[in-house]
Motif scaffolding. Structure first.
Motif, PDB file in Angstrom:
ATOM      1  N   LEU A 133      70.963  18.781 -97.462  1.00  0.00           N
ATOM      2  CA  LEU A 133      70.513  18.349 -96.132  1.00  0.00           C
ATOM      3  C   LEU A 133      69.433  17.282 -96.256  1.00  0.00           C
ATOM      4  N   GLY A 134      68.518  17.463 -97.212  1.00  0.00           N
ATOM      5  CA  GLY A 134      67.482  16.453 -97.446  1.00  0.00           C
ATOM      6  C   GLY A 134      68.072  15.128 -97.890  1.00  0.00           C
ATOM      7  N   ALA A 135      69.036  15.186 -98.805  1.00  0.00           N
ATOM      8  CA  ALA A 135      69.678  13.959 -99.298  1.00  0.00           C
ATOM      9  C   ALA A 135      70.362  13.214 -98.160  1.00  0.00           C
ATOM     10  N   ILE A 136      71.104  13.944 -97.356  1.00  0.00           N
ATOM     11  CA  ILE A 136      71.823  13.314 -96.238  1.00  0.00           C
ATOM     12  C   ILE A 136      70.831  12.689 -95.260  1.00  0.00           C
ATOM     13  N   PHE A 137      69.794  13.423 -94.908  1.00  0.00           N
ATOM     14  CA  PHE A 137      68.780  12.908 -93.983  1.00  0.00           C
ATOM     15  C   PHE A 137      68.169  11.616 -94.507  1.00  0.00           C
ATOM     16  N   PHE A 138      67.715  11.625 -95.769  1.00  0.00           N
ATOM     17  CA  PHE A 138      67.060  10.441 -96.326  1.00  0.00           C
ATOM     18  C   PHE A 138      68.019   9.264 -96.480  1.00  0.00           C
ATOM     19  N   LEU A 139      69.272   9.532 -96.881  1.00  0.00           N
ATOM     20  CA  LEU A 139      70.223   8.436 -97.056  1.00  0.00           C
ATOM     21  C   LEU A 139      70.608   7.808 -95.717  1.00  0.00           C
TER      22      LEU A 139
END
Length: 192
Positions: A133-139
């Motif tokens: 979820l963090g990766a998707i948010f930041f990307l």
């Protein structure tokens, strides 16, 4: 319908809104999509907390919650692959989506034999989801122009997104190993 199920349904209904905002021809489309994604992520945590805390678990919730999670993650990852157009995103995306399909099929197969509890969500699976979820948010946020913060020519959010994505891929493979190891005696048995 109880509060957790309403929140889960809200998360599913947010998916087309998320996709529409992602494609809006405005400067804030990625920022808006990232915020919608973050809200959906928080509702995932919140509905689970309410369901457990106030004993509001239900068969509908047990079905809808993982469906909402998988839909949001897979759809988001497909959009990110399109946004970045690089194998450095596409290959991890294939690993994540492939794992989701494999473990979902494994759980369904195990449920047919009354062994679903042997492949229930593990702590590593929950940590993996948090990193995803963090990766998707930041990307998604990293797609915003202009970059809010630069780190040696790269958006800080893109750097954080790549880092989180690769950590989540490592956890994805680890959690898949744990689930397959737990199911292996049943998969290799002559009879069940």
């Amino acid at each position: 319908m109880n509060i957790p199920n309403i929140l889960t349904s809200f998360r599913i209904l947010m998916i087309p809104v998320f996709v529409a905002v992602f494609y809006l021809p405005v400067e804030w489309n990625f920022t808006g999509a990232a915020l919608i994604f973050a809200i959906a992520g928080w509702t995932d945590w919140f509905d689970g907390y309410i369901a457990r805390r106030f004993n509001m678990t239900s068969p509908l919730g047990a079905f809808l919650d993982p469906v909402a999670d998988k839909l949001m993650v897979v759809i988001s990852i497909v959009l990110i692959v399109e946004l970045y157009e690089t194998p450095w995103i596409a290959v991890p995306a294939l690993v994540i989506i492939g794992r989701e399909i494999t473990i979902t099929a494994l759980r369904e197969w195990m449920a047919e034999y009354g062994k679903r509890a042997d492949v229930k969500v593990s702590f590593i699976g929950k940590v993996k989801t948090l990193w995803q979820l963090g990766a998707i948010f930041f990307l998604i946020l990293g797609g915003a122009t202009p970059a809010l913060v630069d780190v040696m020519g790269y958006s800080l959010f893109v750097v954080l997104g790549y880092f989180s994505l690769y950590v989540s891929v490592a956890l994805t493979l680890w959690s898949m190993y744990i689930y397959i190891k737990a199911a292996w005696p049943y998969l290799t048995a002559k009879e069940l």
